[in-house]
Design an enzyme around this catalytic site. Sequence first.
Site: not given
Ligand SMILES: NC(=O)c1ccc[n+]([C@@H]2O[C@H](COP(=O)([O-])OP(=O)(O)OC[C@H]3O[C@@H](n4cnc5c(N)ncnc54)[C@H](O)[C@@H]3O)[C@@H](O)[C@H]2O)c1
Length: 317
Positions: A16-17, A35, A39-40, A146, A150, A176
């Site tokens: 997502f982000i 990636d 989950t992406g 988790y 972090k 987010v």
């Molecule tokens: N969305 C929020 O509100 C939020 C809040 C706090 C922190 N975060 C942090 O922001 C970051 C992005 O989160 P997001 O919401 O986009 O989640 P997301 O699940 O959409 O994105 C995470 C991405 O990481 C990839 N991934 C997971 N494990 C992996 C690995 N071992 N090797 C390579 N790629 C891997 C997934 O395929 C995915 O594309 C994360 O670190 C998350 O902890 C997000």
Amino acid sequence: MGHTEQRFLVTGGAGFIGSHLVRFLLSQGQVRVLDDLSTGTLDNLREVLSEVEFIRGSVADPTTVREAVAGCTVVFHLAAQVSVPLSMEQPVATFEVNVYGTQLLLEAARQVGCQRFVFASSAAVYGDSPRLPKRETMRPAPISPYGWSKHYGELLCRDYYRVFGVPTVALRFFNVYGARQNPRSQYAAVVPRWITAALTDRKPIIYGDGKQVRDFIYIDDLIQGIWLSATHPAAVGRVFNLASGARYTLLELLRAIEHAIGYPLQPEYQPPRAGDIRRSYADIRAIQQALGFQPRFTLAEGIRRTVEAYQKEAAAA
Ligand SMILES: NC(=O)c1ccc[n+]([C@@H]2O[C@H](COP(=O)([O-])OP(=O)(O)OC[C@H]3O[C@@H](n4cnc5c(N)ncnc54)[C@H](O)[C@@H]3O)[C@@H](O)[C@H]2O)c1
């Protein structure tokens, strides 16, 4: 920093982000994505995929990480096992990705001499302490693997800066929201779940009384903060909250969604979920003062844009 020399690595760039960050960075330089598509999806990068160098692999694999970081000037480390409930079931697997993976990236960034390393941390490092708003000076007290992962990731960033001079910055994202946030996972966040429920004539589920308080930050504001932290000299070695600085109840969020879709919703109330944090919102003065960060989107405007994006997506499907 001339634009032409900039080579960015975005781990988690298919998420997502990450998928929003990748689109922004393409206007600033060359972009590589690492990636594992756990989950992406590549669909998140659809129309920009041909402009991106995509590496499918895990951040917990040393060889892949070295290849991915080679030649990069800035690393945005967003890949993570992002689910709190899954981290309770699988703490070790969560640590392997979120802690060991972060160390591998930091080590590769050190070897390469990266100009900046931006780490996606989380409000989860604060845990459930009743002190509000959350300030960076508060002692971290995470209550899930988790959150611990972090926190440890932040410590690694801090020490790679202190000991090796790697120019790191850690950003504690709050809630987010925006286009392409996955509503399907059983761990999905509230904004995509409710918008999707509304658009498919299902009832949005409220756990508890809906008076829980959160700081929702719209994706474009988040990207602004990430970019400032990657480019501003004052970001180096720091930890910042990255949030809107505003606070909303879940019921206010529901009203914003109703307003955006144009009709009232009938939520279904269910018992509160174990481990849910009651109130969480950020003090964002540190990042405002140090980097000049200024959120631009109200919840109403951000939700309007997000609903519009989900409607378009549904119409195209
Ligand atoms: N969305 C929020 O509100 C939020 C809040 C706090 C922190 N975060 C942090 O922001 C970051 C992005 O989160 P997001 O919401 O986009 O989640 P997301 O699940 O959409 O994105 C995470 C991405 O990481 C990839 N991934 C997971 N494990 C992996 C690995 N071992 N090797 C390579 N790629 C891997 C997934 O395929 C995915 O594309 C994360 O670190 C998350 O902890 C997000």
